[in-house]
Scaffold this active site. Structure first.
Site, PDB file in Angstrom:
ATOM      1  N   LYS A 170       0.656  -0.608  -0.144  1.00  0.00           N
ATOM      2  CA  LYS A 170      -0.083  -0.013   0.013  1.00  0.00           C
ATOM      3  C   LYS A 170       0.812   0.872  -0.092  1.00  0.00           C
ATOM      4  CE  LYS A 170      -2.161   2.638   1.798  1.00  0.00           C
ATOM      5  NZ  LYS A 170      -1.796   5.006   1.898  1.00  0.00           N
ATOM      6  N   GLU A 245       9.065   1.149  11.020  1.00  0.00           N
ATOM      7  CA  GLU A 245       9.956   2.212  10.643  1.00  0.00           C
ATOM      8  C   GLU A 245       9.774   3.666  10.839  1.00  0.00           C
ATOM      9  OE1 GLU A 245      13.534   1.466   9.759  1.00  0.00           O
ATOM     10  OE2 GLU A 245      13.506   0.021   8.855  1.00  0.00           O
ATOM     11  N   CYS A 279      13.353  10.666   7.065  1.00  0.00           N
ATOM     12  CA  CYS A 279      13.152  10.082   8.635  1.00  0.00           C
ATOM     13  C   CYS A 279      15.058  10.238   8.516  1.00  0.00           C
ATOM     14  CB  CYS A 279      12.843   8.715   8.190  1.00  0.00           C
ATOM     15  SG  CYS A 279      13.975   7.548   7.634  1.00  0.00           S
ATOM     16  N   GLU A 377       9.703  15.398  15.919  1.00  0.00           N
ATOM     17  CA  GLU A 377      10.073  15.539  13.828  1.00  0.00           C
ATOM     18  C   GLU A 377       9.527  16.560  13.084  1.00  0.00           C
ATOM     19  OE1 GLU A 377       8.618  12.536  11.867  1.00  0.00           O
ATOM     20  OE2 GLU A 377      10.968  12.153  10.781  1.00  0.00           O
TER      21      GLU A 377
HETATM   22  P1  NAD Z   1       1.763   8.236   7.827  1.00  0.00           P
HETATM   23  O1  NAD Z   1       1.856   7.799   8.964  1.00  0.00           O
HETATM   24  O2  NAD Z   1       0.652   9.641   7.687  1.00  0.00           O
HETATM   25  O3  NAD Z   1       1.692   7.229   6.900  1.00  0.00           O
HETATM   26  C1  NAD Z   1       2.488   6.609   6.235  1.00  0.00           C
HETATM   27  C2  NAD Z   1       0.987   4.690   5.484  1.00  0.00           C
HETATM   28  O4  NAD Z   1       0.299   4.827   6.450  1.00  0.00           O
HETATM   29  C3  NAD Z   1       0.907   5.822   4.228  1.00  0.00           C
HETATM   30  O5  NAD Z   1       1.145   4.897   3.080  1.00  0.00           O
HETATM   31  C4  NAD Z   1      -0.648   6.180   4.904  1.00  0.00           C
HETATM   32  O6  NAD Z   1      -1.848   5.848   4.106  1.00  0.00           O
HETATM   33  C5  NAD Z   1      -0.270   5.000   5.728  1.00  0.00           C
HETATM   34  N1  NAD Z   1      -2.205   5.340   6.077  1.00  0.00           N
HETATM   35  C6  NAD Z   1      -2.396   6.186   7.521  1.00  0.00           C
HETATM   36  N2  NAD Z   1      -3.121   5.805   8.673  1.00  0.00           N
HETATM   37  C7  NAD Z   1      -3.247   4.620   8.475  1.00  0.00           C
HETATM   38  C8  NAD Z   1      -3.992   4.022   8.941  1.00  0.00           C
HETATM   39  N3  NAD Z   1      -4.654   4.147  10.103  1.00  0.00           N
HETATM   40  N4  NAD Z   1      -3.650   2.421   9.703  1.00  0.00           N
HETATM   41  C9  NAD Z   1      -2.608   1.706   8.454  1.00  0.00           C
HETATM   42  N5  NAD Z   1      -2.232   3.117   7.965  1.00  0.00           N
HETATM   43  C10 NAD Z   1      -2.325   4.348   7.517  1.00  0.00           C
HETATM   44  O7  NAD Z   1       3.179   8.541   8.070  1.00  0.00           O
HETATM   45  P2  NAD Z   1       3.723   9.724   6.483  1.00  0.00           P
HETATM   46  O8  NAD Z   1       3.188  11.483   6.865  1.00  0.00           O
HETATM   47  O9  NAD Z   1       3.354   9.562   5.345  1.00  0.00           O
HETATM   48  O10 NAD Z   1       5.024   9.405   6.517  1.00  0.00           O
HETATM   49  C11 NAD Z   1       6.078  10.679   7.203  1.00  0.00           C
HETATM   50  C12 NAD Z   1       6.620   9.503   8.483  1.00  0.00           C
HETATM   51  O11 NAD Z   1       7.327   8.480   8.020  1.00  0.00           O
HETATM   52  C13 NAD Z   1       7.362  10.674   8.983  1.00  0.00           C
HETATM   53  O12 NAD Z   1       7.881  10.746  10.891  1.00  0.00           O
HETATM   54  C14 NAD Z   1       8.478  10.316   8.492  1.00  0.00           C
HETATM   55  O13 NAD Z   1      10.009  10.037   9.869  1.00  0.00           O
HETATM   56  C15 NAD Z   1       8.581   8.723   8.731  1.00  0.00           C
HETATM   57  N6  NAD Z   1       9.549   8.007   7.792  1.00  0.00           N
HETATM   58  C16 NAD Z   1      10.357   6.680   8.180  1.00  0.00           C
HETATM   59  C17 NAD Z   1      11.691   6.548   7.265  1.00  0.00           C
HETATM   60  C18 NAD Z   1      12.365   5.264   8.045  1.00  0.00           C
HETATM   61  O14 NAD Z   1      13.088   4.504   7.734  1.00  0.00           O
HETATM   62  N7  NAD Z   1      12.452   4.967   9.385  1.00  0.00           N
HETATM   63  C19 NAD Z   1      11.240   6.515   6.161  1.00  0.00           C
HETATM   64  C20 NAD Z   1      10.344   7.556   5.301  1.00  0.00           C
HETATM   65  C21 NAD Z   1       9.470   8.179   6.252  1.00  0.00           C
END
Ligand code: NAD
Length: 474
Positions: A170, A245, A279, A377
């Site tokens: 997804k 992650e 991240c 963050e």
């Molecule tokens: P997010 O948590 O809003 O969304 C991430 C994913 O989760 C998306 O695909 C979203 O559609 C899905 N999602 C949202 N609500 C959900 C639910 N209720 N159930 C299941 N899935 C759901 O995060 P974001 O804003 O898209 O990404 C930014 C974050 O990701 C930052 O905190 C960043 O640090 C982190 N990040 C971490 C890494 C790592 O490897 N540690 C890498 C990239 C990004």
């Protein structure tokens, strides 16, 4: 109008509803995206399950050959994929080209690695033949973030599929196109139908359906800490293993003996790459008081030379992913109760950039370490600065947030470098450098609220397999 559809069982699958894919550089629509939900996830999981039996018994050398071909196809189509990525994310085109190259590297790396991934024999006693097998988990689910869509896709899918699993992905709501394009290329490269499925959609719909699906054997989640814990709860309900992650607040710790010009190069890149939406962005500069003024001056000098524009124009800095994210970064600046904004601090004053979601490179000096701007963050091109007097204070500041993803130490004192490498709460520590060539080979993941489990490197193959011990009486 082009519609990005789900890719299930080797075919494009439409959904009843679509949503707009917005270009963050201009605010205009890039086309429609299928709004996949529980039905599409069900369909994708069933197709992955059907494919599992054949794929897991395909010899590793044959799986490796397919992965190598996928890498070749990704390399061949690098420019097309990079353009899609830059349009979806707004990131400068040269960064997307790197992302496409690193994505290919994941498939090549795991093609090599799976050929040499074995169990062990255990010398328990002479009348027992004991060995371990590393077996695929079955159907793996992957929920991805929008900041490095193609890289996150490949770093999850390549080891999962190499190990004999079948995957359902997804992608993030905002950035679905490269995941679908890569899955189509994988099919063309010889990956059997159903081994890799992609369902775009909204997190609370498709994401929630995937994380709670009873027939998914593993969930990998890349995203925010808040949603990560929701996903982990759903996985725990049915005792499925999960990898989280999550976010970071990674420190750059610079001592008085550091090579400042070199450190400056890396510090600037590590916060401006992808507009700070990384991240592992080096978002906190912790600097020894003896070199504070000099280092801050060097960083500001570099920030003032940064060019800003649409990703596809390949300037130094692109827009943030969305208006929502732009407002969020602005709000963070208002959490600064004590520090001095030395440069940036808001939306660039340039009419040509009004339609996009831009934010100026920002340095805030002397923030309160306990304040939200120093603890949470930000996910924008904003670096906060604190000075320290000695090693203990530096370690205290570095470890003093809820996160623990990566950290860097800048010093020419080798003993100090190793002391800090041991003391810092992080999944990766860099000394006199930051990030490394895409990092495909390096185990990656966090501690504390940055998550758990490891992706990348050889360790990812452990993540995507379960050990079975077999004991035979001779
Ligand atoms: P997010 O948590 O809003 O969304 C991430 C994913 O989760 C998306 O695909 C979203 O559609 C899905 N999602 C949202 N609500 C959900 C639910 N209720 N159930 C299941 N899935 C759901 O995060 P974001 O804003 O898209 O990404 C930014 C974050 O990701 C930052 O905190 C960043 O640090 C982190 N990040 C971490 C890494 C790592 O490897 N540690 C890498 C990239 C990004």
């Amino acid at each position: 109008m082009t519609v990005t559809q789900s890719f299930i069982d080797g075919e494009s699958v439409a959904s009843a509803e679509v949503y707009d894919n917005i270009d963050p550089s201009s605010g205009r629509s890039l086309g429609a995206v299928a709004r996949g939900g529980a039905d599409e996830i069900d369909h994708a999981v069933a197709s992955a399950r059907r494919a599992t039996r054949r794929w897991r018994s395909t010899p590793p050398a044959d799986r490796a050959a397919v992965l190598t071909r996928i890498a070749e196809f990704l390399e061949r189509d690098q420019e097309r994929l990079a353009v899609l990525e830059s349009e979806d994310t707004g990131k400068p085109l040269s960064q997307s080209r790197t992302d496409a190259a690193v994505s290919a590297r994941y498939f090549r790396y795991y093609a090599h690695a799976i050929d040499t991934y074995y169990g062990h024999t255990i010398p328990l006693s002479t009348d027992l033949h004991v060995y371990t097998r590393r077996e695929p988990l079955g159907v793996t689910g992957h929920i991805l973030a929008w900041n490095y869509p193609m890289q996150l896709f490949s770093r999850a899918v390549a080891p999962a599929v190499a190990a004999g699993n079948c995957a359902v992905v997804k992608p993030a709501d905002e950035t679905p196109r490269t995941a679908v394009a890569c899955a189509e290329l994988a099919l063309a490269a010889g990956l059997p139908s159903g081994v890799l499925n992609v369902v775009p959609g909204i997190g609370a719909e498709a994401g929630a359906a995937l994380s709670a699906h009873p027939n998914v054997d593993y969930i990998g989640f890349v995203g925010s800490t808040a949603i990560g814990s929701v996903v982990a709860r759903a996985a725990a309900e049915r005792v499925a293993p999960a990898t989280l992650e999550l976010g970071g607040k990674s420190p750059q710790i610079v001592f008085g003996d550091a090579d400042l010009p070199r450190a400056t190069e890396f510090i600037v890149k590590a916060i401006l790459q992808n507009a700070g939406q990384t991240c592992s962005a080096g978002s906190r500069l912790l600097v020894h008081e003896s070199i504070h003024d000099e280092l801050v001056r060097l960083v500001i000098q570099r920030f003032s030379q940064v060019t800003i524009g649409p990703g596809i124009e390949d300037r130094d800095l692109g827009p943030l992913i969305s208006r929502k994210q732009q407002r969020r970064v602005e709000e963070f600046i208002s959490y600064n109760t004590k520090g001095e904004v030395l440069c940036g601090g808001g939306v660039p004053r340039d009419e040509r950039l009004n339609e996009g979601c831009y934010f100026s490179p920002t340095v805030i000096d002397g923030v309160d370490p306990a304040s939200r701007i120093a603890q949470d963050e930000i996910f924008g091109p904003v670096i906060t600065v604190n000075s320290f007097r000695d090693e203990d204070e530096a370690i205290g500041l570095a470890n003093g947030t809820p996160y623990g993803l990566i950290a860097a130490v800048w010093t020419t004192d080798l003993s100090r470098a190793h002391r800090l490498a041991a003391e810092l709460q992080a999944g990766q520590v860099y000394v006199n450098t930051y990030g490394a060539g895409g990092g495909v080979e390096l185990p990656f993941g966090g501690v504390k609220k940055s998550g758990y489990g490891r992706e990348k490197g050889y360790e990812a193959l452990d993540t995507f397999t379960a050990t079975k011990a077999v004991v035979v009486h001779l």
